[in-house]
Design a protein around this motif. Structure first.
Motif, short mmCIF file in Angstrom:
data_model
loop_
_atom_site.label_atom_id
_atom_site.label_comp_id
_atom_site.label_asym_id
_atom_site.label_seq_id
_atom_site.Cartn_x
_atom_site.Cartn_y
_atom_site.Cartn_z
N PHE A 184 0.82 -1.21 0.00
CA PHE A 184 0.00 0.00 0.00
C PHE A 184 0.86 1.26 0.00
O PHE A 184 0.61 2.21 -0.76
N LEU A 185 1.89 1.30 0.85
CA LEU A 185 2.75 2.48 0.91
C LEU A 185 3.46 2.71 -0.43
O LEU A 185 3.62 3.86 -0.85
N ARG A 186 3.86 1.63 -1.07
CA ARG A 186 4.56 1.76 -2.36
C ARG A 186 3.63 2.34 -3.43
O ARG A 186 4.02 3.25 -4.17
N THR A 187 2.41 1.82 -3.51
CA THR A 187 1.48 2.32 -4.52
C THR A 187 1.03 3.74 -4.21
O THR A 187 0.83 4.55 -5.12
N ALA A 188 0.89 4.07 -2.91
CA ALA A 188 0.51 5.43 -2.54
C ALA A 188 1.62 6.41 -2.92
O ALA A 188 1.35 7.51 -3.45
#
Length: 323
Positions: free
Chosen positions: A158-162
Protein backbone atom coordinates in the motif's frame (compact mmCIF):
# COMPACT_ATOMS: atom_id res chain seq x y z
CA UNK A 1 -15.35 -7.98 -10.31
CA UNK A 2 -16.01 -6.09 -13.50
CA UNK A 3 -19.04 -7.26 -15.41
CA UNK A 4 -17.70 -8.47 -18.76
CA UNK A 5 -19.19 -10.66 -21.44
CA UNK A 6 -16.37 -13.16 -20.93
CA UNK A 7 -17.13 -13.51 -17.23
CA UNK A 8 -18.49 -16.95 -16.33
CA UNK A 9 -22.26 -17.15 -15.97
CA UNK A 10 -23.28 -17.82 -12.41
CA UNK A 11 -26.64 -19.55 -12.09
CA UNK A 12 -28.63 -18.61 -9.00
CA UNK A 13 -31.37 -21.16 -8.36
CA UNK A 14 -33.40 -18.47 -6.60
CA UNK A 15 -33.66 -16.64 -9.93
CA UNK A 16 -34.55 -19.58 -12.17
CA UNK A 17 -37.35 -18.69 -14.55
CA UNK A 18 -36.93 -21.32 -17.27
CA UNK A 19 -38.96 -24.40 -16.32
CA UNK A 20 -36.36 -26.60 -18.03
CA UNK A 21 -33.89 -25.66 -15.29
CA UNK A 22 -34.40 -26.81 -11.71
CA UNK A 23 -32.53 -26.67 -8.43
CA UNK A 24 -32.18 -30.46 -8.56
CA UNK A 25 -30.61 -30.38 -12.02
CA UNK A 26 -27.86 -28.00 -10.91
CA UNK A 27 -27.27 -29.88 -7.67
CA UNK A 28 -26.94 -33.09 -9.69
CA UNK A 29 -24.54 -31.41 -12.14
CA UNK A 30 -22.39 -30.31 -9.19
CA UNK A 31 -22.31 -33.87 -7.84
CA UNK A 32 -21.16 -35.24 -11.21
CA UNK A 33 -18.53 -32.52 -11.64
CA UNK A 34 -20.15 -30.78 -14.61
CA UNK A 35 -20.74 -27.67 -12.49
CA UNK A 36 -19.09 -26.10 -9.47
CA UNK A 37 -21.09 -24.85 -6.50
CA UNK A 38 -19.67 -21.40 -5.74
CA UNK A 39 -22.14 -20.47 -3.04
CA UNK A 40 -25.49 -21.36 -1.55
CA UNK A 41 -27.68 -22.03 -4.56
CA UNK A 42 -25.04 -20.65 -6.95
CA UNK A 43 -23.41 -22.70 -9.71
CA UNK A 44 -20.95 -22.18 -12.55
CA UNK A 45 -19.95 -24.50 -15.38
CA UNK A 46 -16.85 -26.60 -14.70
CA UNK A 47 -15.18 -25.50 -17.95
CA UNK A 48 -15.60 -21.84 -17.01
CA UNK A 49 -14.31 -22.48 -13.48
CA UNK A 50 -11.23 -24.34 -14.73
CA UNK A 51 -10.26 -21.36 -16.86
CA UNK A 52 -10.08 -18.97 -13.87
CA UNK A 53 -7.04 -18.07 -11.79
CA UNK A 54 -7.15 -18.48 -8.01
CA UNK A 55 -7.97 -14.81 -7.38
CA UNK A 56 -10.70 -14.81 -10.05
CA UNK A 57 -12.32 -17.87 -8.49
CA UNK A 58 -12.37 -16.20 -5.09
CA UNK A 59 -13.88 -13.02 -6.53
CA UNK A 60 -16.56 -15.11 -8.21
CA UNK A 61 -17.42 -16.68 -4.86
CA UNK A 62 -17.64 -13.21 -3.27
CA UNK A 63 -19.95 -12.04 -6.03
CA UNK A 64 -22.17 -15.12 -5.66
CA UNK A 65 -22.31 -14.65 -1.89
CA UNK A 66 -23.28 -10.98 -2.22
CA UNK A 67 -26.01 -11.78 -4.75
CA UNK A 68 -27.60 -14.39 -2.50
CA UNK A 69 -27.82 -12.26 0.66
CA UNK A 70 -30.90 -10.39 1.76
CA UNK A 71 -28.65 -7.56 2.98
CA UNK A 72 -25.62 -6.40 1.05
CA UNK A 73 -22.55 -7.75 2.87
CA UNK A 74 -19.45 -5.73 3.69
CA UNK A 75 -16.36 -7.74 2.81
CA UNK A 76 -13.30 -7.15 4.98
CA UNK A 77 -9.94 -8.56 6.05
CA UNK A 78 -8.64 -11.15 3.55
CA UNK A 79 -11.71 -10.88 1.32
CA UNK A 80 -11.24 -7.12 1.01
CA UNK A 81 -7.53 -7.74 0.41
CA UNK A 82 -8.40 -9.85 -2.64
CA UNK A 83 -10.80 -7.19 -3.91
CA UNK A 84 -8.14 -4.47 -3.57
CA UNK A 85 -5.40 -6.61 -5.12
CA UNK A 86 -3.19 -6.72 -2.03
CA UNK A 87 -0.44 -9.38 -2.13
CA UNK A 88 -0.62 -12.78 -0.48
CA UNK A 89 2.34 -14.70 0.92
CA UNK A 90 0.66 -18.07 0.51
CA UNK A 91 -2.56 -19.25 -1.11
CA UNK A 92 -5.71 -17.18 -0.85
CA UNK A 93 -7.73 -18.35 2.19
CA UNK A 94 -10.86 -20.36 1.43
CA UNK A 95 -13.10 -18.52 3.91
CA UNK A 96 -15.07 -15.40 3.05
CA UNK A 97 -14.64 -12.53 5.51
CA UNK A 98 -17.43 -10.07 6.27
CA UNK A 99 -17.67 -7.32 8.84
CA UNK A 100 -20.89 -6.90 10.82
CA UNK A 101 -21.80 -4.40 13.50
CA UNK A 102 -21.07 -5.20 17.13
CA UNK A 103 -24.79 -5.40 17.90
CA UNK A 104 -25.92 -7.25 14.78
CA UNK A 105 -25.60 -10.72 16.25
CA UNK A 106 -23.73 -11.99 13.20
CA UNK A 107 -21.99 -15.32 13.59
CA UNK A 108 -19.30 -17.16 11.64
CA UNK A 109 -20.36 -20.15 9.54
CA UNK A 110 -18.44 -22.96 7.86
CA UNK A 111 -17.24 -20.88 4.92
CA UNK A 112 -17.84 -17.38 6.29
CA UNK A 113 -15.94 -15.55 9.03
CA UNK A 114 -17.99 -12.73 10.58
CA UNK A 115 -16.03 -9.94 12.30
CA UNK A 116 -18.09 -8.05 14.87
CA UNK A 117 -16.78 -4.50 14.66
CA UNK A 118 -17.85 -1.06 13.56
CA UNK A 119 -16.54 0.54 10.38
CA UNK A 120 -16.62 4.30 9.86
CA UNK A 121 -18.40 5.45 6.71
CA UNK A 122 -15.09 6.91 5.50
CA UNK A 123 -13.68 3.38 5.48
CA UNK A 124 -16.36 1.81 3.29
CA UNK A 125 -16.16 1.64 -0.49
CA UNK A 126 -17.52 -0.26 -3.48
CA UNK A 127 -15.10 -1.93 -5.89
CA UNK A 128 -16.47 -3.52 -9.06
CA UNK A 129 -19.87 -3.85 -7.44
CA UNK A 130 -18.64 -5.39 -4.18
CA UNK A 131 -19.01 -3.41 -0.95
CA UNK A 132 -15.91 -3.71 1.21
CA UNK A 133 -13.67 -1.91 3.65
CA UNK A 134 -11.37 0.70 2.13
CA UNK A 135 -7.85 -0.35 1.30
CA UNK A 136 -6.46 1.58 4.29
CA UNK A 137 -8.94 0.01 6.72
CA UNK A 138 -8.23 -3.39 5.17
CA UNK A 139 -4.50 -3.00 5.78
CA UNK A 140 -5.21 -1.93 9.37
CA UNK A 141 -7.53 -4.91 9.95
CA UNK A 142 -4.91 -7.32 8.61
CA UNK A 143 -2.23 -5.68 10.73
CA UNK A 144 -4.37 -6.24 13.83
CA UNK A 145 -5.33 -9.84 13.15
CA UNK A 146 -2.96 -11.74 10.89
CA UNK A 147 0.64 -12.95 10.93
CA UNK A 148 3.24 -10.19 10.86
CA UNK A 149 4.86 -11.22 7.52
CA UNK A 150 1.48 -11.14 5.74
CA UNK A 151 0.48 -7.86 7.37
CA UNK A 152 3.78 -6.15 6.55
CA UNK A 153 3.65 -7.33 2.93
CA UNK A 154 0.20 -5.76 2.57
CA UNK A 155 1.23 -2.52 4.29
CA UNK A 156 4.44 -2.24 2.24
CA UNK A 157 2.46 -2.72 -0.96
CA UNK A 158 0.00 0.00 0.00
CA UNK A 159 2.75 2.48 0.91
CA UNK A 160 4.56 1.76 -2.36
CA UNK A 161 1.48 2.32 -4.52
CA UNK A 162 0.51 5.43 -2.54
CA UNK A 163 3.99 6.91 -3.02
CA UNK A 164 3.80 6.21 -6.76
CA UNK A 165 0.89 8.65 -7.06
CA UNK A 166 2.34 11.17 -4.62
CA UNK A 167 0.21 10.22 -1.63
CA UNK A 168 1.15 10.05 2.04
CA UNK A 169 0.38 6.41 2.68
CA UNK A 170 1.62 6.40 6.26
CA UNK A 171 -0.67 9.28 7.22
CA UNK A 172 -3.60 7.55 5.53
CA UNK A 173 -2.98 4.33 7.45
CA UNK A 174 -2.69 6.19 10.74
CA UNK A 175 -5.96 8.03 10.05
CA UNK A 176 -7.71 4.72 9.33
CA UNK A 177 -6.21 3.24 12.49
CA UNK A 178 -7.59 6.15 14.54
CA UNK A 179 -11.07 5.77 13.04
CA UNK A 180 -11.01 2.04 13.86
CA UNK A 181 -10.58 2.59 17.59
CA UNK A 182 -11.39 0.91 19.83
CA UNK A 183 -10.24 -2.30 18.16
CA UNK A 184 -8.72 -5.54 19.33
CA UNK A 185 -5.05 -5.74 18.32
CA UNK A 186 -4.66 -1.96 18.08
CA UNK A 187 -1.08 -2.00 19.40
CA UNK A 188 -0.12 -4.78 17.04
CA UNK A 189 -1.60 -2.86 14.12
CA UNK A 190 0.25 0.31 15.05
CA UNK A 191 3.55 -1.60 15.19
CA UNK A 192 2.98 -2.91 11.65
CA UNK A 193 2.18 0.57 10.36
CA UNK A 194 5.39 1.92 11.90
CA UNK A 195 7.42 -0.97 10.48
CA UNK A 196 5.98 -0.80 6.96
CA UNK A 197 8.21 0.62 4.24
CA UNK A 198 7.10 1.44 0.72
CA UNK A 199 10.60 0.95 -0.64
CA UNK A 200 10.14 -2.82 -0.42
CA UNK A 201 9.47 -3.87 -4.01
CA UNK A 202 8.02 -7.33 -3.42
CA UNK A 203 6.41 -9.52 -0.76
CA UNK A 204 9.67 -11.49 -0.67
CA UNK A 205 11.54 -8.36 0.42
CA UNK A 206 8.85 -7.61 3.02
CA UNK A 207 9.04 -11.10 4.52
CA UNK A 208 12.84 -10.96 4.50
CA UNK A 209 12.82 -7.68 6.42
CA UNK A 210 10.46 -9.13 9.02
CA UNK A 211 12.79 -12.11 9.52
CA UNK A 212 15.88 -9.89 9.71
CA UNK A 213 14.23 -7.77 12.39
CA UNK A 214 12.95 -10.78 14.35
CA UNK A 215 16.44 -12.29 14.29
CA UNK A 216 17.85 -9.21 16.03
CA UNK A 217 20.11 -8.16 13.17
CA UNK A 218 21.03 -4.59 12.26
CA UNK A 219 18.53 -2.62 10.21
CA UNK A 220 19.43 -2.59 6.51
CA UNK A 221 19.14 0.28 4.07
CA UNK A 222 16.61 -0.45 1.33
CA UNK A 223 16.95 0.10 -2.41
CA UNK A 224 20.40 1.67 -2.23
CA UNK A 225 21.77 2.84 -5.63
CA UNK A 226 25.25 1.75 -6.73
CA UNK A 227 27.53 3.03 -9.51
CA UNK A 228 31.08 2.40 -10.66
CA UNK A 229 33.40 3.81 -13.31
CA UNK A 230 31.23 2.30 -16.04
CA UNK A 231 28.11 4.03 -14.78
CA UNK A 232 24.98 3.04 -12.87
CA UNK A 233 24.89 -0.55 -11.61
CA UNK A 234 21.41 -0.35 -10.14
CA UNK A 235 19.56 -0.59 -6.84
CA UNK A 236 20.09 -3.39 -4.34
CA UNK A 237 17.38 -4.82 -2.08
CA UNK A 238 19.29 -4.56 1.21
CA UNK A 239 22.59 -2.95 2.20
CA UNK A 240 24.55 -2.79 5.45
CA UNK A 241 27.17 -0.06 4.78
CA UNK A 242 29.06 -0.59 8.06
CA UNK A 243 29.66 -4.24 7.14
CA UNK A 244 29.85 -3.59 3.37
CA UNK A 245 27.30 -6.33 2.78
CA UNK A 246 24.62 -6.38 0.10
CA UNK A 247 21.59 -8.67 0.36
CA UNK A 248 19.44 -9.69 -2.61
CA UNK A 249 16.13 -11.54 -2.26
CA UNK A 250 15.60 -13.56 -5.43
CA UNK A 251 12.14 -14.70 -6.44
CA UNK A 252 11.42 -17.05 -9.32
CA UNK A 253 9.56 -14.39 -11.33
CA UNK A 254 12.82 -12.65 -12.17
CA UNK A 255 13.83 -15.68 -14.22
CA UNK A 256 10.55 -17.36 -15.21
CA UNK A 257 8.11 -14.52 -15.92
CA UNK A 258 8.54 -13.22 -19.48
CA UNK A 259 6.99 -9.86 -18.56
CA UNK A 260 9.54 -9.33 -15.78
CA UNK A 261 12.43 -10.45 -17.98
CA UNK A 262 11.62 -7.63 -20.41
CA UNK A 263 12.27 -9.64 -23.55
CA UNK A 264 15.42 -11.32 -22.24
CA UNK A 265 15.86 -15.07 -22.01
CA UNK A 266 16.23 -16.67 -18.58
CA UNK A 267 19.87 -17.41 -19.47
CA UNK A 268 20.45 -13.74 -20.30
CA UNK A 269 18.95 -12.68 -16.99
CA UNK A 270 21.29 -15.03 -15.11
CA UNK A 271 24.29 -13.69 -17.03
CA UNK A 272 23.29 -10.06 -16.44
CA UNK A 273 22.88 -10.78 -12.71
CA UNK A 274 26.38 -12.28 -12.59
CA UNK A 275 27.89 -9.25 -14.34
CA UNK A 276 26.03 -6.93 -11.97
CA UNK A 277 27.20 -8.89 -8.94
CA UNK A 278 30.81 -8.88 -10.15
CA UNK A 279 30.68 -5.10 -10.43
CA UNK A 280 29.34 -4.81 -6.88
CA UNK A 281 32.03 -7.11 -5.52
CA UNK A 282 34.67 -5.06 -7.34
CA UNK A 283 33.60 -2.10 -5.21
CA UNK A 284 34.58 -4.05 -2.10
CA UNK A 285 31.14 -5.29 -1.07
CA UNK A 286 30.13 -8.85 -0.24
CA UNK A 287 26.94 -10.01 -1.93
CA UNK A 288 24.63 -12.66 -0.47
CA UNK A 289 21.45 -13.98 -2.07
CA UNK A 290 18.50 -15.93 -0.68
CA UNK A 291 15.17 -17.30 -1.83
CA UNK A 292 11.70 -17.72 -0.34
CA UNK A 293 12.54 -20.76 1.76
CA UNK A 294 15.33 -18.86 3.53
CA UNK A 295 13.33 -15.63 3.88
CA UNK A 296 10.59 -17.47 5.76
CA UNK A 297 13.05 -19.13 8.13
CA UNK A 298 14.31 -16.54 10.61
CA UNK A 299 17.15 -18.71 11.90
CA UNK A 300 18.42 -19.72 8.48
CA UNK A 301 18.37 -16.17 7.17
CA UNK A 302 20.11 -14.93 10.32
CA UNK A 303 22.84 -17.57 9.92
CA UNK A 304 23.25 -16.69 6.24
CA UNK A 305 23.68 -12.99 6.95
CA UNK A 306 25.80 -13.39 10.07
CA UNK A 307 28.22 -15.56 8.08
CA UNK A 308 29.03 -12.63 5.78
CA UNK A 309 29.38 -10.10 8.58
CA UNK A 310 25.97 -8.54 9.14
CA UNK A 311 26.07 -7.42 12.80
CA UNK A 312 23.50 -7.71 15.54
CA UNK A 313 21.35 -4.64 16.15
CA UNK A 314 22.82 -2.49 18.94
CA UNK A 315 20.05 0.11 18.68
CA UNK A 316 16.30 -0.22 18.01
CA UNK A 317 15.22 -0.07 14.39
CA UNK A 318 13.89 3.26 13.15
CA UNK A 319 10.21 3.47 12.29
CA UNK A 320 10.18 2.87 8.56
CA UNK A 321 6.82 4.40 7.66
CA UNK A 322 7.86 7.67 9.27
CA UNK A 323 11.14 7.83 7.34
Amino acid sequence: MKPESSEPRVVLVSELRDRSETRQQHARAARTGAEIRVGHGAYVARLDWDGLAERERYLLRLSAFARTRVRTPTFSHWSAAVIHGLPFIGPIPSELHVTVGRTSGGRSAREVVAHSTEVDAADLTVVSGLRCTSITRTVVDLAATTRRPDAVAAADHFLRTAAAIGGDGAAALLAAWMRAQPMRGHRRALDVIAFADGRAESPLESVSRVSIHAAGLAQPDLQTPFSDGAGRIGFVDFAWPSARVIGEADGDRKYLDAAVRGGRTAERVVLDEKIREDRLRALGWRVVRWRWSTARDQRTLAATLSAVGVPRANTPWRDCAAA
